[in-house]
Design a protein around this motif. Structure first.
Motif, PDB file in Angstrom:
ATOM      1  N   SER A 241       1.333  -1.542  -0.291  1.00 29.29           N
ATOM      2  CA  SER A 241      -0.172   0.365  -0.084  1.00 29.29           C
ATOM      3  C   SER A 241       0.821   0.955  -0.218  1.00 29.29           C
ATOM      4  O   SER A 241       1.551   1.110  -0.735  1.00 29.29           O
ATOM      5  N   ILE A 242       0.535   2.537   0.741  1.00 26.19           N
ATOM      6  CA  ILE A 242       0.843   3.330   0.613  1.00 26.19           C
ATOM      7  C   ILE A 242       2.819   3.159   1.021  1.00 26.19           C
ATOM      8  O   ILE A 242       3.807   4.543   0.508  1.00 26.19           O
ATOM      9  N   HIS A 243       2.733   2.938   1.765  1.00 28.48           N
ATOM     10  CA  HIS A 243       3.873   3.036   2.585  1.00 28.48           C
ATOM     11  C   HIS A 243       5.456   2.477   1.843  1.00 28.48           C
ATOM     12  O   HIS A 243       5.934   2.677   1.034  1.00 28.48           O
ATOM     13  N   CYS A 244       5.222   1.187   0.785  1.00 28.32           N
ATOM     14  CA  CYS A 244       5.737   1.040   0.318  1.00 28.32           C
ATOM     15  C   CYS A 244       6.033   1.582  -0.996  1.00 28.32           C
ATOM     16  O   CYS A 244       7.171   0.982  -2.031  1.00 28.32           O
ATOM     17  N   ALA A 245       4.966   1.447  -1.643  1.00 23.78           N
ATOM     18  CA  ALA A 245       4.739   2.343  -2.719  1.00 23.78           C
ATOM     19  C   ALA A 245       5.840   3.784  -2.218  1.00 23.78           C
ATOM     20  O   ALA A 245       5.824   3.736  -3.879  1.00 23.78           O
ATOM     21  N   THR A 246       6.494   4.324  -1.791  1.00 28.68           N
ATOM     22  CA  THR A 246       6.875   5.161  -1.414  1.00 28.68           C
ATOM     23  C   THR A 246       8.885   4.535  -0.553  1.00 28.68           C
ATOM     24  O   THR A 246       8.335   3.477   0.366  1.00 28.68           O
ATOM     25  N   ALA A 247       9.221   5.490  -0.894  1.00 30.17           N
ATOM     26  CA  ALA A 247      10.969   5.812   0.194  1.00 30.17           C
ATOM     27  C   ALA A 247      10.945   6.990   0.049  1.00 30.17           C
ATOM     28  O   ALA A 247      10.810   7.597   0.028  1.00 30.17           O
ATOM     29  N   ASP A 248      11.548   6.915   1.892  1.00 34.07           N
ATOM     30  CA  ASP A 248      11.819   8.561   2.246  1.00 34.07           C
ATOM     31  C   ASP A 248      12.745   9.029   1.685  1.00 34.07           C
ATOM     32  O   ASP A 248      13.865   7.860   1.093  1.00 34.07           O
ATOM     33  N   ILE A 249      13.368  10.288   1.338  1.00 33.90           N
ATOM     34  CA  ILE A 249      14.487  10.590   1.322  1.00 33.90           C
ATOM     35  C   ILE A 249      14.592  11.804   2.017  1.00 33.90           C
ATOM     36  O   ILE A 249      16.035  11.631   1.986  1.00 33.90           O
ATOM     37  N   ARG A 250      14.270  12.496   1.975  1.00 42.20           N
ATOM     38  CA  ARG A 250      14.322  13.521   3.199  1.00 42.20           C
ATOM     39  C   ARG A 250      13.297  13.647   4.622  1.00 42.20           C
ATOM     40  O   ARG A 250      11.899  14.066   3.366  1.00 42.20           O
ATOM     41  N   ARG A 251      13.489  13.677   5.390  1.00 39.72           N
ATOM     42  CA  ARG A 251      12.792  14.706   6.165  1.00 39.72           C
ATOM     43  C   ARG A 251      13.601  15.254   7.003  1.00 39.72           C
ATOM     44  O   ARG A 251      14.495  14.971   7.490  1.00 39.72           O
ATOM     45  N   SER A 252      12.695  15.964   8.082  1.00 33.66           N
ATOM     46  CA  SER A 252      12.892  17.050   8.375  1.00 33.66           C
ATOM     47  C   SER A 252      13.469  16.884   9.963  1.00 33.66           C
ATOM     48  O   SER A 252      13.139  15.626  10.296  1.00 33.66           O
ATOM     49  N   GLY A 253      14.041  16.980  10.977  1.00 35.89           N
ATOM     50  CA  GLY A 253      14.459  16.832  12.200  1.00 35.89           C
ATOM     51  C   GLY A 253      16.054  15.663  12.231  1.00 35.89           C
ATOM     52  O   GLY A 253      16.491  15.905  11.628  1.00 35.89           O
TER      53      GLY A 253
END
Ligand code: DAV
Length: 356
Positions: free
Chosen positions: A338-350
């Motif tokens: 679903s939506i988690h699998c269909a994406t991969a993080d490249i940038r999150r702040s923090g």
């Protein structure tokens, strides 16, 4: 060189950039022991009928619309989105040990793991996925040219010795010990068997991730991180992101069927169990369980993007204090995520922190 855009330490800090997969070019993998180990029994006919051929065009078109909708939504929300190449995965590849058609570039989460400032390209464990990362190479190349660190884990040969000849999905435990279709002969993992909570990374052994794969990760992420191996009660595990879903500091969503014992690290966290998935599904689940329901994406620690028909889950999340953005994504489910699998993080702040 400009400053690297690659930075992500957990699953919930504000999302600034991610990869969204593509389904065009997807090919049904050829039925083999590795696929049998994790696919639902009812799905065997699908692989036997279509194995080695492109996914039926109507399935691809419906899923592509939903993926493009997700990408457009993210852009509207101010997230930078990149997409992999559309590769024809129906081509046969030949190595000295075997030949196989490919799979897809639909699930970047399986292939790409960002830990802090480093992109880690997973070695994978299915023959059909051997060259999958190459669909992401133009992207990874450009992240590298903009200053990112990028490492590629050693790929197993995936020869006969790599798979356990005597593994049977009907006998997933022997003397209480979990059995897997892959051996420990060579390093293997999928990125989706790892979940990041700042300095602590949780990993499970599965039918695509072995102990050597987890140890490789431990050595390469170095002393800033602790890699914890955890075990759950899913008897045919592949990917941890329908089992434990950290939603923010101190908040863990835990699969009510597979997580009978909460890993000790989470003892001080608030743990809640989601309601059962909405069923029956009108799309067939060929690669996965119906717990894709909790395979959603956090935009930040207050906001999640969920599948629109998962109404009990949406109510449950609202109750827990989350804002939800509901989108149609059911037609993507038959591809196995679903939506988690269909994406991969490249940038999150923090920043890189410890939450335990
Ligand atoms: O629930 O069958 C699917 C995970 C997809 N990455 C499951 C695992």
């Amino acid at each position: 060189m400009t400053e690297s855009r690659v930075w992500s330490c957990n699953e919930w800090d504000p999302l600034e950039e991610c990869i969204v997969g593509v389904v065009e070019g997807s090919t049904v993998p050829i039925w083999d022991a590795a696929l049998q180990a994790t696919s639902p029994k009812h799905a065997e006919w699908f692989f036997k009928k279509y194995g080695g051929q492109p996914f039926p065009q109507d399935m691809v078109s419906r899923a592509a619309r939903e993926l493009d909708g997700l990408a457009e939504l993210l852009v509207r929300l101010g997230v930078r989105v990149t997409r992999p190449e559309r590769v024809d995965f129906s081509k046969t590849v030949q190595t000295p040990w075997w030949s196989s058609t490919g799979l897809y570039a639909a699930m970047p989460r399986d292939v790409i793991l960002v830990v802090g400032d480093t992109i880690i390209e997973a070695p994978m464990a299915w023959r059909s996925r051997y060259f999958e990362a190459y669909a992401y190479r133009p992207l990874l190349q450009s992240y590298f040219q903009n200053g990112a660190k990028w490492i590629v884990a050693p790929k197993p040969t995936m020869g006969e010795n790599f798979y356990q000849a005597d593994y049977s999905p009907d006998r997933p435990r022997i003397d209480g010990e979990k059995q897997f279709v892959i051996s420990e002969a060579e390093i293997a993992f999928d990125a989706a068997d790892f979940v990041r909570c700042g300095r602590d990374i949780f990993a499970q052994k599965s039918n695509v991730t072995n102990g050597l794969g987890i140890e490789w990760m431990r050595r390469h992420v170095g002393h800033d991180f602790r890699v914890h191996e955890v075990e759950f009660d899913d008897e045919h595990p592949m990917h941890i992101d329908t089992t434990i879903v950290p939603l923010g500091p101190g908040k863990l969503l835990a699969n009510p069927v597979w997580v009978n014992k909460i890993p000790e690290q989470f003892k001080s966290w608030e743990v809640r169990r989601p309601p059962p998935p909405v069923s029956p599904y009108d799309s067939a689940l060929y690669f996965s369980s119906d717990w894709l329901t909790i395979n959603f994406l956090s935009l930040d620690e207050k906001t999640v993007i969920v599948e629109e028909r998962e109404e009990p889950l949406i109510e449950f999340l609202k109750d827990w204090g989350f804002d939800t953005i509901a989108i149609p994504f059911r037609n993507f489910y038959p591809f196995g995520g679903s939506i988690h699998c269909a994406t991969a993080d490249i940038r999150r702040s923090g920043s890189l922190r410890s939450y335990f």
